[in-house]
Write a protein that holds these residues in place. Structure first.
Motif, short mmCIF file in Angstrom:
data_model
loop_
_atom_site.label_atom_id
_atom_site.label_comp_id
_atom_site.label_asym_id
_atom_site.label_seq_id
_atom_site.Cartn_x
_atom_site.Cartn_y
_atom_site.Cartn_z
N LYS A 392 0.83 -1.20 0.00
CA LYS A 392 0.00 0.00 0.00
C LYS A 392 0.86 1.25 0.00
N GLN A 393 1.91 1.25 0.82
CA GLN A 393 2.81 2.41 0.88
C GLN A 393 3.52 2.62 -0.46
N LYS A 394 3.96 1.53 -1.07
CA LYS A 394 4.65 1.65 -2.36
C LYS A 394 3.71 2.14 -3.45
N ARG A 395 2.46 1.67 -3.43
CA ARG A 395 1.49 2.10 -4.42
C ARG A 395 1.19 3.59 -4.25
N LEU A 443 -3.40 6.70 -11.77
CA LEU A 443 -4.13 5.46 -11.51
C LEU A 443 -3.51 4.30 -12.25
N ASP A 444 -3.05 4.56 -13.47
CA ASP A 444 -2.40 3.49 -14.24
C ASP A 444 -1.12 3.05 -13.54
N THR A 445 -0.38 4.03 -13.01
CA THR A 445 0.85 3.70 -12.25
C THR A 445 0.51 2.89 -11.01
N GLY A 446 -0.59 3.28 -10.35
CA GLY A 446 -0.99 2.54 -9.17
C GLY A 446 -1.34 1.10 -9.48
N ILE A 448 -0.10 -0.61 -11.93
CA ILE A 448 1.15 -1.31 -12.20
C ILE A 448 1.82 -1.74 -10.91
N VAL A 449 1.77 -0.86 -9.90
CA VAL A 449 2.40 -1.19 -8.62
C VAL A 449 1.70 -2.36 -7.95
N VAL A 450 0.37 -2.47 -8.18
CA VAL A 450 -0.32 -3.62 -7.60
C VAL A 450 0.27 -4.92 -8.13
N ARG A 451 0.66 -4.89 -9.42
CA ARG A 451 1.25 -6.10 -10.00
C ARG A 451 2.71 -6.26 -9.59
N ASP A 452 3.42 -5.14 -9.40
CA ASP A 452 4.83 -5.20 -9.02
C ASP A 452 4.94 -5.26 -7.51
N LYS A 453 5.61 -6.25 -7.00
CA LYS A 453 5.73 -6.41 -5.56
C LYS A 453 6.78 -5.48 -4.95
N GLU A 454 7.76 -5.07 -5.73
CA GLU A 454 8.83 -4.25 -5.20
C GLU A 454 8.98 -2.96 -6.02
N VAL A 455 9.38 -1.89 -5.31
CA VAL A 455 9.75 -0.65 -5.96
C VAL A 455 11.27 -0.62 -6.00
#
Length: 676
Positions: A392-395, A443-446, A448-455
């Motif tokens: 959640k924090q990364k998103r 929103l699109d970036t968010g 993508i972050v849901v799919r990506d586990k790490e930043v």
């Protein structure tokens, strides 16, 4: 590729290889264990005469090391008022002896050094090309001993330019990239001491440095053997003088050994030395003396200089009835650290800006982060998005960064529209459009972050931008005038076939020159700025977060310089062409129109350049700090809090960074539970 060390007979001993360096000697006498080589005949080139700039660079680096580590850490250590005399013993079994394969060496057991022997004495005894390993138990004073050596060597180097420059590094950061030691040294010089890469490369390859490497045991366990291999290769290639520190048990657990000339181990304190220290402190330590005299657990902990100093600070004026008692040493150690923390909260009764629970919470988070990332010196600008704990924090971070960047472009579009249709209307339209696009992208970036586990993207501060106007002018002339004239001739010849040679050539030259110059100037300015913006690393980190502030300054400089310069050039070019074609009055109208168009396009180009040259790093850092603040991991003014923690002797300031007063205290905080 270096050749393998030769095994030779006695009659070929003068041409043997010892410890990675070849010795050409008529006679080689083996003195003390560790390979003292006397009567050698080595050709040494005299150091070149330093230029004024090289001398200034040398003195600047010496001053930084002295201020960061000697004045900032050593002289502010826990026991700076009453110095504990640390005993040393030689440990030949800890190193690979370069002579062991040639002749038989005697006993390799530990040998106590005479009382009063300093580490600088041991280092001097080794001689030119000295390599020394310093071992010890946790809290025994390894770093203090290394910094005392640094202090003495700096004093020499300040007086004699032929002396190597002693520089303190921490090996913990080597594990991140696991590059060669030479490349790692250049990078650390750049990061910690702000030495430009070109200068750092020269210092390393020309063997002008004496690296003092602390924290071999702080390298991640799975990479420590590799680190020893890298150190041995570096010493073999450059013949460099080196000093390395490590916890003895962590070093002994490794399969590899350093190919050094000498190793010493710091002895633990005796009960007599502990009592002498307590008598020297002069504070009310009656209760502490009583427990140390009566209980074996207290005596065992007091053998560590760090723990002894922690005890004296935590239990001054405390009667024996209120002192902790536990027959398990580790539990007793934890209790002593907890009591020290509580005592330090009372250390300064004034200027209490934070609640004790808040301070502890923030220190626990910081300790857990730096421990996980194997960092020793913490810089605010080095905080990274992957420090965020949950998805959640990364998103949130990614969404806010994307939204902020697109809103900036929306504001820029608003300014452009305002110039054409009125400022207020243009700003409103631009902001609405920017907000809509920003929300879509965010929103699109968010998602993508849901799919990506790490930043994984790092925040990278930029270097000082030094504009080379000569290169910019060269690009402007070559890309602008030459291309413009060529385009004009080609278009003129084409028009000449249709309207007659003279008329077509004149019209073609006008149109081609105008189009070519605009195109050439655009290309030339962009390439000229890219080539002219020469990088030299930020001069010095003397204040917290200075790297981010420098990045912000660079971004504004690039944005304004690129935007205004481009707008002015395009405006002048359009006005000139209009004036030549239709007359002076119409040319003035063209000049104003050209300036308007050029300014709009220039501001957009400048914004892109500013984001690439520090602006994006500033936005990322600000958003990261914001997310961490709202999740209660850091306070709003982080630099002020870090200074507050240093005032309570939890942290120490090293230049523009901070370190815990000792790794054991950092580990204690890191093991504590981070409560919501």
């Amino acid at each position: 590729m270096s050749e393998d060390p030769k095994k030779v007979s006695n009659n070929d001993l003068p041409n043997s290889q010892f410890g990675g360096g070849f010795v050409d000697a008529d006679t080689v006498n083996v003195g003390q264990l560790g390979g003292d080589i006397n009567n050698y005949n080595v050709v040494v080139n005299p150091p070149p005469t330093l230029t004024r700039q090289e001398y200034r660079n040398r003195q600047a680096l010496l001053t930084k090391v002295k201020n960061f580590w000697v004045k900032g850490v050593l002289e502010k250590s826990l026991y700076h008022q009453v110095l504990i005399e640390l005993g040393l013993e030689e440990r030949p079994d800890a190193i690979t002896n370069p002579l062991s394969e040639i002749i038989e060496i005697g006993d390799d057991s530990s040998q106590p050094l005479p009382e009063g022997t300093k580490v600088i004495d041991v280092f001097d005894e080794i001689g030119t090309g000295a390599t020394l390993l310093i071992l010890g138990e946790p809290g025994s004073g390894k770093t203090t001993t290394l910094l005392e050596l640094a202090r003495d060597l700096i004093a020499r180097a300040e007086q004699d330019t032929n002396q190597l420059i002693p520089v303190v590094f921490n090996l913990s950061s080597w594990a991140k990239k696991r590059q060669t030691i030479a490349d790692w040294l250049v990078e650390e010089l750049n990061t910690v001491y702000q030495v430009p890469n070109k200068i750092g490369q020269a210092l390393v390859t020309q063997q002008q440095l004496l690296p003092l490497l602390d924290g071999l045991d702080e390298v991640k366990a799975e990479y420590r053997n590799d680190c020893i291999v890298a150190l041995n290769k570096f010493h073999q290639k450059y013949g460099a003088e080196l000093v390395v520190c490590s916890r003895i048990k962590d070093y002994q657990a490794l399969s590899n050994r350093l190919n050094f000339q000498k190793a010493v181990c710091i002895r633990l304190l005796t009960l007599e030395e502990v009592c002498h220290y307590l008598d020297s402190v002069g504070a009310d330590l009656t209760g502490l003396r009583t427990l140390i005299a009566q209980y074996q657990e207290w005596q065992e902990l007091a053998q560590s200089p760090l723990m002894l100093n922690i005890m004296t600070l935590a239990y001054q004026g405390v009667v024996v009835e209120y002192l902790p008692k536990n027959d398990v040493v580790e539990k007793l150690r934890l209790q002593i650290f907890n009591d020290y923390i509580e005592r330090m909260f009372k250390h300064r009764k004034t200027n209490r800006q934070y609640k004790n629970a808040q301070v502890k919470h923030w220190l626990i988070w910081l300790a857990q982060r730096v421990a996980k990332e194997s960092q020793t010196v913490f810089f605010l600008e080095k905080m990274q998005p992957y420090w965020l704990i949950n998805r959640k924090q990364k998103r949130t971070y990614r969404l806010m960064v994307g939204l902020m960047i697109v809103l900036m472009f929306g504001l820029m579009f608003g300014l452009m529209a305002g110039l054409m249709s009125g400022l207020m209307v243009g700003l409103m339209v631009g902001l609405v459009v920017g907000l809509m696009v920003g929300l879509v992208v965010g929103l699109d970036t968010g998602l993508i972050v849901v799919r990506d586990k790490e930043v994984t993207e790092e925040i990278k501060t930029v270097k000082i931008l030094q504009v080379n106007w000569k290169k910019i002018l060269i690009y402007l002339l070559t890309e602008g005038l030459i291309i413009g004239l060529m385009a004009g001739l080609i278009i003129g010849l084409m028009f000449g076939q249709m309207f007659g040679l003279m008329i077509g050539l004149m019209a073609g030259l006008m149109i081609g020159l105008e189009a070519g110059l605009i195109k050439g100037l655009m290309t030339g300015l962009i390439k000229g700025l890219e080539a002219g913006l020469e990088s030299s690393e930020i001069e010095t980190k003397t204040s917290p977060n200075q790297g981010i502030w420098k990045s912000a300054r660079n971004a504004i400089t690039v944005c304004l310089m690129g935007g205004l310069t481009f707008g002015l050039m395009v405006g002048l070019m359009v006005g000139l062409m209009e004036g030549l074609m239709v007359g002076l009055m119409e040319g003035m109208v063209g000049l104003i129109g050209g300036l308007m168009v050029g300014l709009m396009i220039g501001l957009m180009v400048g914004l892109i350049g500013g984001l690439k040259n520090g602006g994006k790093a500033c936005i990322q850092h600000f958003i990261l700090r914001l997310v961490l603040y709202f999740n209660n991991y850091i306070p709003w003014n982080y630099a002020r809090f870090l200074d507050y923690a240093a005032d309570r002797i939890f942290l120490q300031k090293v230049g523009g960074g901070y370190i815990f007063i000792h790794r054991m205290l950092m580990e204690h905080f890191a093991e504590m539970e981070l409560e919501n």
